[in-house]
Design a protein around this motif. Structure first.
Motif, mmCIF file in Angstrom:
data_model
loop_
_atom_site.group_PDB
_atom_site.id
_atom_site.type_symbol
_atom_site.label_atom_id
_atom_site.label_comp_id
_atom_site.label_asym_id
_atom_site.label_seq_id
_atom_site.Cartn_x
_atom_site.Cartn_y
_atom_site.Cartn_z
ATOM 1 N N PHE A 96 25.277 74.841 -6.869
ATOM 2 C CA PHE A 96 25.225 74.778 -5.415
ATOM 3 C C PHE A 96 23.760 74.801 -5.002
ATOM 4 N N GLU A 97 23.382 73.895 -4.125
ATOM 5 C CA GLU A 97 22.130 74.045 -3.409
ATOM 6 C C GLU A 97 22.499 74.816 -2.144
ATOM 7 N N VAL A 98 22.100 76.051 -2.083
ATOM 8 C CA VAL A 98 22.655 77.015 -1.128
ATOM 9 C C VAL A 98 22.371 76.621 0.323
ATOM 10 N N ALA A 99 23.418 76.707 1.130
ATOM 11 C CA ALA A 99 23.297 76.505 2.570
ATOM 12 C C ALA A 99 23.449 77.814 3.317
ATOM 13 N N LEU A 100 24.243 78.750 2.754
ATOM 14 C CA LEU A 100 24.570 79.994 3.451
ATOM 15 C C LEU A 100 25.041 81.009 2.428
ATOM 16 N N ALA A 101 24.628 82.254 2.584
ATOM 17 C CA ALA A 101 25.083 83.320 1.698
ATOM 18 C C ALA A 101 24.998 84.653 2.420
ATOM 19 N N GLY A 102 25.892 85.560 2.071
ATOM 20 C CA GLY A 102 25.880 86.888 2.667
ATOM 21 C C GLY A 102 27.189 87.599 2.407
ATOM 22 N N MET A 103 27.317 88.790 2.940
ATOM 23 C CA MET A 103 28.542 89.549 2.835
ATOM 24 C C MET A 103 29.536 89.044 3.881
ATOM 25 N N ALA A 104 30.802 89.021 3.501
ATOM 26 C CA ALA A 104 31.829 88.482 4.392
ATOM 27 C C ALA A 104 31.822 89.164 5.756
ATOM 28 N N GLY A 105 31.587 90.466 5.775
ATOM 29 C CA GLY A 105 31.588 91.209 7.027
ATOM 30 C C GLY A 105 30.467 90.830 7.970
ATOM 31 N N GLU A 106 29.471 90.099 7.467
ATOM 32 C CA GLU A 106 28.343 89.686 8.313
ATOM 33 C C GLU A 106 28.649 88.406 9.084
ATOM 34 N N PHE A 107 29.691 87.671 8.666
ATOM 35 C CA PHE A 107 30.000 86.386 9.283
ATOM 36 C C PHE A 107 31.107 86.538 10.320
ATOM 37 N N ASP A 108 30.975 85.816 11.433
ATOM 38 C CA ASP A 108 32.043 85.879 12.429
ATOM 39 C C ASP A 108 33.217 85.004 11.983
ATOM 40 N N LYS A 109 34.323 85.130 12.692
ATOM 41 C CA LYS A 109 35.551 84.446 12.292
ATOM 42 C C LYS A 109 35.387 82.934 12.261
ATOM 43 N N ARG A 110 34.604 82.398 13.181
ATOM 44 C CA ARG A 110 34.418 80.950 13.227
ATOM 45 C C ARG A 110 33.724 80.459 11.963
ATOM 46 N N VAL A 111 32.665 81.151 11.539
ATOM 47 C CA VAL A 111 31.937 80.758 10.333
ATOM 48 C C VAL A 111 32.827 80.910 9.097
ATOM 49 N N LEU A 112 33.564 81.998 9.042
ATOM 50 C CA LEU A 112 34.474 82.186 7.910
ATOM 51 C C LEU A 112 35.487 81.051 7.832
ATOM 52 N N ARG A 113 35.985 80.630 8.973
ATOM 53 C CA ARG A 113 37.001 79.578 9.001
ATOM 54 C C ARG A 113 36.411 78.210 8.678
ATOM 55 N N THR A 114 35.274 77.896 9.285
ATOM 56 C CA THR A 114 34.720 76.546 9.138
ATOM 57 C C THR A 114 33.925 76.360 7.854
ATOM 58 N N GLU A 115 33.220 77.393 7.404
ATOM 59 C CA GLU A 115 32.351 77.264 6.235
ATOM 60 C C GLU A 115 32.999 77.748 4.941
ATOM 61 N N PHE A 116 33.872 78.746 5.036
ATOM 62 C CA PHE A 116 34.430 79.363 3.830
ATOM 63 C C PHE A 116 35.953 79.309 3.780
ATOM 64 N N GLY A 117 36.562 78.574 4.681
ATOM 65 C CA GLY A 117 38.018 78.569 4.782
ATOM 66 C C GLY A 117 38.734 78.089 3.543
ATOM 67 N N ASN A 118 38.056 77.325 2.691
ATOM 68 C CA ASN A 118 38.686 76.800 1.476
ATOM 69 C C ASN A 118 38.489 77.721 0.275
ATOM 70 N N ASN A 119 37.735 78.800 0.473
ATOM 71 C CA ASN A 119 37.485 79.714 -0.647
ATOM 72 C C ASN A 119 38.677 80.622 -0.885
ATOM 73 N N PHE A 120 38.972 80.886 -2.136
ATOM 74 C CA PHE A 120 40.129 81.699 -2.503
ATOM 75 C C PHE A 120 40.165 83.025 -1.754
ATOM 76 N N HIS A 121 39.036 83.708 -1.683
ATOM 77 C CA HIS A 121 39.002 85.061 -1.119
ATOM 78 C C HIS A 121 39.172 85.071 0.394
ATOM 79 N N VAL A 122 38.908 83.961 1.037
ATOM 80 C CA VAL A 122 39.044 83.851 2.487
ATOM 81 C C VAL A 122 40.357 83.166 2.856
ATOM 82 N N ARG A 123 40.770 82.237 2.052
ATOM 83 C CA ARG A 123 41.945 81.399 2.346
ATOM 84 C C ARG A 123 43.230 82.205 2.441
ATOM 85 N N TYR A 124 43.351 83.249 1.621
ATOM 86 C CA TYR A 124 44.583 84.017 1.546
ATOM 87 C C TYR A 124 44.404 85.361 2.256
ATOM 88 N N PRO A 125 45.071 85.553 3.399
ATOM 89 C CA PRO A 125 44.832 86.734 4.253
ATOM 90 C C PRO A 125 44.989 88.067 3.540
#
Length: 245
Positions: A132-161
């Protein structure tokens, strides 16, 4: 600020899943993920398909295939939208990655014969799988819901509630930019040494130490925490990664 490069082991192995990923005669490979012990993933070894259309379940021993065909798969890193997540303490340092840094992934592979079986004469080794050429990194709690949904929504740890709810406070997330990629060819980075008990140990090979350095003397890459490339090797490491196919 100068770039950072870090190497991280991912993918199935003998200790987590019971096999290595397959390395084909032409140098290509299939990246096989670890099992999902939460049993929530929509992916299974039966429905995940490799380069030649072979389902991943075929890489398991015939005696295990019926069970493994239904085994859920922890798809992470995922290479469609380039995300990676991990809630374990050793990976937490990845939160310090910045845009433009490189997160390089390596995995264990073993030669797979054309007739459909493991070449037992070929010892498994560790190979670069992509970066990965990094675009964004951090702890999940630092990101708002919109960023989690749009940037990380396909990730296993975010995808499954149920998984996200349990792991949110400990979860580190990394998003790769559009220049991120999985390699077509596998690139070996390991050689064998011995540990203190005289057992085989995979270490960064002498040739690769000229590219990535020796991580401050910690050359074991068998099952290691993230290995950060020392500043004097960063430019060479980036050039090497970008030149692979």
């Amino acid at each position: 600020m100068s770039k950072q490069v870090v190497l991280l082991r991912v993918g199935i192995d003998s200790g987590c899943g019971g096999i290595q990923g397959p390395l084909f005669k032409d140098g290509t490979f299939d990246f096989v993920c670890i099992p999902d012990n939460n049993r929530v993933s929509v992916h299974t070894y039966g429905n995940m398909v490799g380069l030649d259309g072979r389902p991943h379940v075929d890489y398991f021993a015939e005696s295990r295939r019926k069970v493994m065909a239904e085994q859920h798969v922890h798809v992470d890193p995922e290479w469609k939208t380039f995300t990676y997540g991990d809630p374990t303490t050793p990976k937490r340092s990845l939160r310090s990655l910045r845009p433009g840094d490189f997160l390089a992934f390596y995995c264990g592979l073993q030669e797979w014969d054309a007739d459909g079986g493991w070449n037992r004469e070929y010892r498994p080794a560790l190979f670069l799988a992509g970066y990965f050429e990094v675009a964004l990194a951090g702890m999940a709690g630092e990101f708002d819901k919109r960023v989690l949904r749009t940037e990380f929504g396909n990730n296993f740890h975010v995808r499954y509630p149920s998984v996200f709810k349990q792991q949110r406070d400990a979860l580190v997330l990394v998003k790769g930019g559009p220049d991120s990629r999985m390699f077509r060819m596998a690139h070996q980075i390991s050689s064998e040494a011995k540990d203190r008990a005289d057992k085989p140990l995979k270490v960064l090979s002498p040739a690769m130490r000229k590219v990535f350095g020796d991580f401050g003397g910690h050359v074991s890459i068998q099952r290691s925490p993230p290995r950060w490339v020392e500043p004097e090797f960063v430019d060479k490491a980036v050039g090497y990664l970008k030149d692979r196919e």
